[in-house]
Design a protein around this motif. Structure first.
Motif, PDB file in Angstrom:
ATOM      1  N   ARG A 112      -0.155   4.466   3.875  1.00 20.24           N
ATOM      2  CA  ARG A 112       1.122   4.823   3.253  1.00 20.24           C
ATOM      3  C   ARG A 112       2.261   4.765   4.267  1.00 20.24           C
ATOM      4  O   ARG A 112       3.379   4.372   3.923  1.00 20.24           O
ATOM      5  N   ASN A 154       5.354   2.535   3.542  1.00 18.31           N
ATOM      6  CA  ASN A 154       6.631   3.234   3.371  1.00 18.31           C
ATOM      7  C   ASN A 154       7.732   2.610   4.226  1.00 18.31           C
ATOM      8  O   ASN A 154       8.881   2.483   3.787  1.00 18.31           O
ATOM      9  N   GLU A 201      10.910   0.918   2.488  1.00 21.51           N
ATOM     10  CA  GLU A 201      12.222   1.494   2.754  1.00 21.51           C
ATOM     11  C   GLU A 201      13.254   0.406   3.057  1.00 21.51           C
ATOM     12  O   GLU A 201      14.375   0.423   2.540  1.00 21.51           O
ATOM     13  N   ARG A 232       6.683   3.047  -5.225  1.00 24.52           N
ATOM     14  CA  ARG A 232       7.632   3.715  -4.333  1.00 24.52           C
ATOM     15  C   ARG A 232       8.994   3.012  -4.354  1.00 24.52           C
ATOM     16  O   ARG A 232      10.038   3.657  -4.304  1.00 24.52           O
ATOM     17  N   ARG A 248      12.625   4.695  -4.763  1.00 27.38           N
ATOM     18  CA  ARG A 248      13.525   4.781  -3.616  1.00 27.38           C
ATOM     19  C   ARG A 248      14.895   4.160  -3.895  1.00 27.38           C
ATOM     20  O   ARG A 248      15.910   4.664  -3.411  1.00 27.38           O
TER      21      ARG A 248
END
Length: 224
Positions: free
Chosen positions: A16, A20, A24, A100, A104
């Motif tokens: 993760r 991530n 991002e 995600r 985000r």
């Protein structure tokens, strides 16, 4: 989304953390490209298909074309695929990454004051539209990626939209009067403090037809 291990799993997995970081950067890039509500649909479509194409490229043993945010995420997914001893591990990792991503981007838009809320119905509908589009346009890859986008859509409905709909029902009222429907019931703790809401499946009846929430409450007891 939960299929990807973390340090909670075994105290050492960094899947993760790797994803991530890549997500991002990609989400920030996408957020900058979304200039109005309608543009979100095209930006999401492009991101989903570009990531899928880059990942398919790497899975064929070809080198990464460049070091853009799309390719960096695809490379992270590819590297994690090779870290496991079974074929198709990348599918769960892709599910996590894109799940995600769609969270985000709205968070970033709110953080930079472009939007006032992370979730509105137009955002939900256009996100779903992009996921459906991506699913249909990745079928010919024969990798299962189309199934991932379909699954993300279903998870997004179950995990996010149902709770959002409940909030809207409490705010503005329900609209279903079909022969069978659901009605909300409040969940409270042992002290009567609100915890949340659940749905109860009902057959249409005079007692519940005009109600948005049932009169009773469900008590959530602590474990002994």
């Amino acid at each position: 989304m939960p299929y990807v291990p973390s340090k909670k799993t075994d105290g050492k997995s960094t899947d993760r953390e790797m994803l991530n970081k890549a997500v991002e950067a990609l989400a920030r890039e996408a957020a900058d490209k979304i200039t109005d509500n309608l543009s979100l649909l095209e930006v999401y479509k492009t991101v989903f298909l570009d990531v899928a194409a880059a990942l398919a490229h790497l899975l064929k043993g070809r080198p990464a074309a460049n070091k853009t945010a799309v390719w960096n995420l695809a490379k992270a997914l590819y590297d994690l695929e090779n870290a496991y001893d079974y074929e198709g591990a990348f599918l769960g990792e892709l599910n996590y990454a894109m799940t995600r991503f769609i969270q985000r981007v709205p968070q970033m838009k709110v953080a930079n004051n472009s939007w006032t809320q992370e979730l509105r119905y137009w955002l939900y509908a256009r996100t779903v539209s992009a996921l459906i589009y991506a699913s249909h346009h990745t079928e010919d890859l024969d990798l299962g990626i189309d199934g991932v986008f379909e699954d993300i859509k279903d998870e997004y409905k179950r995990r996010v939209n149902l709770a959002y709909e409940a909030a809207q029902i409490l705010k503005s009222g329900d609209c279903y009067d079909t022969p069978y429907y659901t009605r909300l019931v409040e969940v409270v703790d042992e002290d009567g403090n609100p915890v949340g809401h659940m749905e109860v499946m009902l057959k249409r009846g005079d007692e519940t037809l005009a109600k948005d929430m049932l009169d009773g409450k469900i008590v959530l007891k602590k474990k002994n």
